[in-house]
Design a protein around this motif. Sequence first.
Motif, PDB file in Angstrom:
ATOM      1  N   ALA A  80     -15.686  59.696 -12.661  1.00 42.69           N
ATOM      2  CA  ALA A  80     -15.446  59.634 -14.096  1.00 42.69           C
ATOM      3  C   ALA A  80     -14.018  60.046 -14.451  1.00 42.69           C
ATOM      4  O   ALA A  80     -13.454  59.581 -15.451  1.00 42.69           O
ATOM      5  CB  ALA A  80     -16.438  60.531 -14.831  1.00 42.69           C
ATOM      6  N   ALA A  81     -13.434  60.898 -13.608  1.00 41.90           N
ATOM      7  CA  ALA A  81     -12.053  61.344 -13.824  1.00 41.90           C
ATOM      8  C   ALA A  81     -11.039  60.395 -13.192  1.00 41.90           C
ATOM      9  O   ALA A  81      -9.831  60.655 -13.223  1.00 41.90           O
ATOM     10  CB  ALA A  81     -11.869  62.752 -13.263  1.00 41.90           C
ATOM     11  N   GLY A  82     -11.539  59.309 -12.594  1.00 39.29           N
ATOM     12  CA  GLY A  82     -10.645  58.318 -12.012  1.00 39.29           C
ATOM     13  C   GLY A  82     -10.309  58.538 -10.550  1.00 39.29           C
ATOM     14  O   GLY A  82      -9.403  57.900 -10.018  1.00 39.29           O
ATOM     15  N   GLY A  83     -11.040  59.434  -9.876  1.00 38.79           N
ATOM     16  CA  GLY A  83     -10.760  59.728  -8.474  1.00 38.79           C
ATOM     17  C   GLY A  83     -11.667  58.975  -7.519  1.00 38.79           C
ATOM     18  O   GLY A  83     -12.703  58.429  -7.914  1.00 38.79           O
ATOM     19  N   ASP A  84     -11.279  58.955  -6.253  1.00 37.73           N
ATOM     20  CA  ASP A  84     -12.072  58.344  -5.192  1.00 37.73           C
ATOM     21  C   ASP A  84     -12.739  59.462  -4.393  1.00 37.73           C
ATOM     22  O   ASP A  84     -12.076  60.145  -3.615  1.00 37.73           O
ATOM     23  CB  ASP A  84     -11.177  57.515  -4.282  1.00 37.73           C
ATOM     24  N   PRO A  85     -14.038  59.671  -4.549  1.00 38.33           N
ATOM     25  CA  PRO A  85     -14.708  60.777  -3.857  1.00 38.33           C
ATOM     26  C   PRO A  85     -14.770  60.623  -2.348  1.00 38.33           C
ATOM     27  O   PRO A  85     -15.080  61.575  -1.639  1.00 38.33           O
ATOM     28  CB  PRO A  85     -16.118  60.775  -4.468  1.00 38.33           C
ATOM     29  N   ASP A  86     -14.458  59.426  -1.824  1.00 34.83           N
ATOM     30  CA  ASP A  86     -14.467  59.209  -0.379  1.00 34.83           C
ATOM     31  C   ASP A  86     -13.111  59.492   0.264  1.00 34.83           C
ATOM     32  O   ASP A  86     -12.968  59.405   1.480  1.00 34.83           O
ATOM     33  CB  ASP A  86     -14.890  57.771  -0.045  1.00 34.83           C
ATOM     34  N   ALA A  87     -12.115  59.821  -0.544  1.00 37.86           N
ATOM     35  CA  ALA A  87     -10.791  60.122  -0.001  1.00 37.86           C
ATOM     36  C   ALA A  87     -10.869  61.389   0.862  1.00 37.86           C
ATOM     37  O   ALA A  87     -11.715  62.262   0.652  1.00 37.86           O
ATOM     38  CB  ALA A  87      -9.780  60.306  -1.120  1.00 37.86           C
ATOM     39  N   ILE A  88      -9.974  61.488   1.837  1.00 44.20           N
ATOM     40  CA  ILE A  88     -10.047  62.578   2.809  1.00 44.20           C
ATOM     41  C   ILE A  88      -9.830  63.940   2.142  1.00 44.20           C
ATOM     42  O   ILE A  88      -8.961  64.098   1.279  1.00 44.20           O
ATOM     43  CB  ILE A  88      -9.022  62.344   3.933  1.00 44.20           C
ATOM     44  N   PHE A  89     -10.661  64.883   2.507  1.00 43.72           N
ATOM     45  CA  PHE A  89     -10.570  66.285   2.088  1.00 43.72           C
ATOM     46  C   PHE A  89     -10.796  66.519   0.588  1.00 43.72           C
ATOM     47  O   PHE A  89     -10.479  67.588   0.077  1.00 43.72           O
ATOM     48  CB  PHE A  89      -9.225  66.900   2.491  1.00 43.72           C
ATOM     49  N   VAL A  90     -11.314  65.535  -0.131  1.00 38.86           N
ATOM     50  CA  VAL A  90     -11.534  65.717  -1.568  1.00 38.86           C
ATOM     51  C   VAL A  90     -12.583  66.799  -1.831  1.00 38.86           C
ATOM     52  O   VAL A  90     -12.342  67.737  -2.601  1.00 38.86           O
ATOM     53  CB  VAL A  90     -11.963  64.388  -2.228  1.00 38.86           C
ATOM     54  N   THR A  91     -13.743  66.675  -1.196  1.00 36.38           N
ATOM     55  CA  THR A  91     -14.814  67.647  -1.451  1.00 36.38           C
ATOM     56  C   THR A  91     -14.449  69.027  -0.916  1.00 36.38           C
ATOM     57  O   THR A  91     -14.703  70.040  -1.572  1.00 36.38           O
ATOM     58  CB  THR A  91     -16.128  67.188  -0.808  1.00 36.38           C
ATOM     59  N   THR A  92     -13.858  69.075   0.259  1.00 40.38           N
ATOM     60  CA  THR A  92     -13.534  70.382   0.858  1.00 40.38           C
ATOM     61  C   THR A  92     -12.412  71.078   0.106  1.00 40.38           C
ATOM     62  O   THR A  92     -12.401  72.310   0.002  1.00 40.38           O
ATOM     63  CB  THR A  92     -13.153  70.208   2.339  1.00 40.38           C
ATOM     64  N   SER A  93     -11.462  70.320  -0.429  1.00 39.31           N
ATOM     65  CA  SER A  93     -10.385  70.917  -1.227  1.00 39.31           C
ATOM     66  C   SER A  93     -10.939  71.488  -2.525  1.00 39.31           C
ATOM     67  O   SER A  93     -10.560  72.591  -2.948  1.00 39.31           O
ATOM     68  CB  SER A  93      -9.308  69.867  -1.537  1.00 39.31           C
ATOM     69  N   TYR A  94     -11.823  70.728  -3.163  1.00 39.10           N
ATOM     70  CA  TYR A  94     -12.451  71.211  -4.400  1.00 39.10           C
ATOM     71  C   TYR A  94     -13.212  72.505  -4.134  1.00 39.10           C
ATOM     72  O   TYR A  94     -13.088  73.489  -4.872  1.00 39.10           O
ATOM     73  CB  TYR A  94     -13.396  70.142  -4.957  1.00 39.10           C
ATOM     74  N   ALA A 100     -26.428  88.248  -8.138  1.00 37.86           N
ATOM     75  CA  ALA A 100     -25.910  87.587  -6.942  1.00 37.86           C
ATOM     76  C   ALA A 100     -25.898  86.076  -7.144  1.00 37.86           C
ATOM     77  O   ALA A 100     -26.824  85.501  -7.738  1.00 37.86           O
ATOM     78  CB  ALA A 100     -26.769  87.939  -5.731  1.00 37.86           C
ATOM     79  N   ILE A 101     -24.845  85.421  -6.659  1.00 33.74           N
ATOM     80  CA  ILE A 101     -24.737  83.963  -6.745  1.00 33.74           C
ATOM     81  C   ILE A 101     -24.502  83.371  -5.355  1.00 33.74           C
ATOM     82  O   ILE A 101     -24.048  84.060  -4.447  1.00 33.74           O
ATOM     83  CB  ILE A 101     -23.600  83.521  -7.685  1.00 33.74           C
ATOM     84  N   ASP A 102     -24.839  82.093  -5.224  1.00 33.31           N
ATOM     85  CA  ASP A 102     -24.633  81.378  -3.962  1.00 33.31           C
ATOM     86  C   ASP A 102     -24.078  80.007  -4.280  1.00 33.31           C
ATOM     87  O   ASP A 102     -24.777  79.154  -4.823  1.00 33.31           O
ATOM     88  CB  ASP A 102     -25.953  81.250  -3.195  1.00 33.31           C
ATOM     89  N   TYR A 103     -22.797  79.781  -3.964  1.00 34.40           N
ATOM     90  CA  TYR A 103     -22.156  78.505  -4.263  1.00 34.40           C
ATOM     91  C   TYR A 103     -22.655  77.423  -3.325  1.00 34.40           C
ATOM     92  O   TYR A 103     -22.581  77.537  -2.102  1.00 34.40           O
ATOM     93  CB  TYR A 103     -20.638  78.626  -4.147  1.00 34.40           C
ATOM     94  N   LYS A 104     -23.159  76.346  -3.915  1.00 33.20           N
ATOM     95  CA  LYS A 104     -23.612  75.166  -3.185  1.00 33.20           C
ATOM     96  C   LYS A 104     -22.544  74.094  -3.351  1.00 33.20           C
ATOM     97  O   LYS A 104     -22.464  73.430  -4.380  1.00 33.20           O
ATOM     98  CB  LYS A 104     -24.956  74.662  -3.726  1.00 33.20           C
ATOM     99  N   GLY A 105     -21.696  73.940  -2.354  1.00 38.55           N
ATOM    100  CA  GLY A 105     -20.511  73.116  -2.496  1.00 38.55           C
ATOM    101  C   GLY A 105     -20.734  71.618  -2.402  1.00 38.55           C
ATOM    102  O   GLY A 105     -21.762  71.149  -1.914  1.00 38.55           O
ATOM    103  N   ALA A 106     -19.739  70.878  -2.860  1.00 38.55           N
ATOM    104  CA  ALA A 106     -19.761  69.423  -2.746  1.00 38.55           C
ATOM    105  C   ALA A 106     -19.762  68.999  -1.283  1.00 38.55           C
ATOM    106  O   ALA A 106     -20.345  67.982  -0.922  1.00 38.55           O
ATOM    107  CB  ALA A 106     -18.552  68.832  -3.464  1.00 38.55           C
ATOM    108  N   ALA A 107     -19.125  69.798  -0.430  1.00 41.95           N
ATOM    109  CA  ALA A 107     -19.055  69.479   0.996  1.00 41.95           C
ATOM    110  C   ALA A 107     -20.141  70.176   1.805  1.00 41.95           C
ATOM    111  O   ALA A 107     -20.194  70.015   3.023  1.00 41.95           O
ATOM    112  CB  ALA A 107     -17.680  69.857   1.557  1.00 41.95           C
ATOM    113  N   GLY A 108     -21.002  70.945   1.137  1.00 40.99           N
ATOM    114  CA  GLY A 108     -22.083  71.621   1.852  1.00 40.99           C
ATOM    115  C   GLY A 108     -22.128  73.102   1.546  1.00 40.99           C
ATOM    116  O   GLY A 108     -21.374  73.620   0.718  1.00 40.99           O
ATOM    117  N   ASP A 109     -23.017  73.805   2.221  1.00 42.62           N
ATOM    118  CA  ASP A 109     -23.140  75.250   2.063  1.00 42.62           C
ATOM    119  C   ASP A 109     -22.118  75.932   2.970  1.00 42.62           C
ATOM    120  O   ASP A 109     -22.214  75.869   4.183  1.00 42.62           O
ATOM    121  CB  ASP A 109     -24.554  75.723   2.438  1.00 42.62           C
ATOM    122  N   HIS A 110     -21.155  76.565   2.359  1.00 42.04           N
ATOM    123  CA  HIS A 110     -20.073  77.182   3.139  1.00 42.04           C
ATOM    124  C   HIS A 110     -20.439  78.619   3.513  1.00 42.04           C
ATOM    125  O   HIS A 110     -19.914  79.585   2.947  1.00 42.04           O
ATOM    126  CB  HIS A 110     -18.770  77.142   2.345  1.00 42.04           C
TER     127      HIS A 110
END
Length: 269
Positions: A164-178, A230-240
């Motif tokens: 929706a923001a105009g990005g390509d979610p399949d680009a390298i390192f997008v999820t891990t950078s976020y 307590a919180i647990d971040y569930k990331g776009a690239a997985g559970d870190h």
Amino acid sequence: EITGLDDKDTVFRTVPSDDYQGRALARTLKEKGYDKVAVAYINNDYGTGLANAFKAEFEAQGGEIAGFAAHEDGKASYRSNLAELSSGGADTLVIFDYGDGTGLTILRQALENGFFEKFVGGDGMKSDAPINELGAENLATFVASSPVGEKSDSLDIFNDAYKAAGGDPDAIFVTTSYDAAFLLALAVEKAGGDKAGVSAALREISNGEGEAILPGEWEKAKKLIAAGTAIDYKGAAGDHNFDAAGDVPGTYALFEVGADGFEVMVEMK
């Protein structure tokens, strides 16, 4: 090298190590019938680490490395390197380099001179540059590995928002950078702005315990942290869930070139 750093628990990463990538790529290629390959790698930490991990695992799986050589960056021609690598009789060249740099030159010259029939790249080769420069029609036998997000509600949420923001979610390192940025922000918030507490906070907010925080849920996370929950971040690239060295397991996939760019071919394990 990063895994073994004496960093006093201040270095973390959301991308799995190249050792894991190299070995997973070797196993995947063997499963797909690649039995004999040559390996060209750029002479730096990235290329050397990936190449050595790949070689060790590929040979352990019964594969044959018919050529294995480092090359320097920035040369105009790698034809002599390619001729030597192809002399071992492999029809496949594995390239651990960068698709917008020397790796592109090697791939182009290998194609132009018919040194190899099939090509495999590490994550550095999963770049739009080879497609733009060489044409998708000339890369039908080219595949490349790259980290991908684990299938989850978090990944779906991120993908939709990023598109929706105009990005390509399949680009390298997008999820891990976020995820790296979000995790660090959450840790700073958890530590109350005290840098001495950020490392411990990083582990606390991603250890699998606590109320789930999904991509984009910053305001929710701030309120829970302020309340002492307590919180647990569930990331776009997985559970870190960071290990003692600050590493994560992660997920890689093998991509092929289609009409619309890189497409997932198979998940690597």
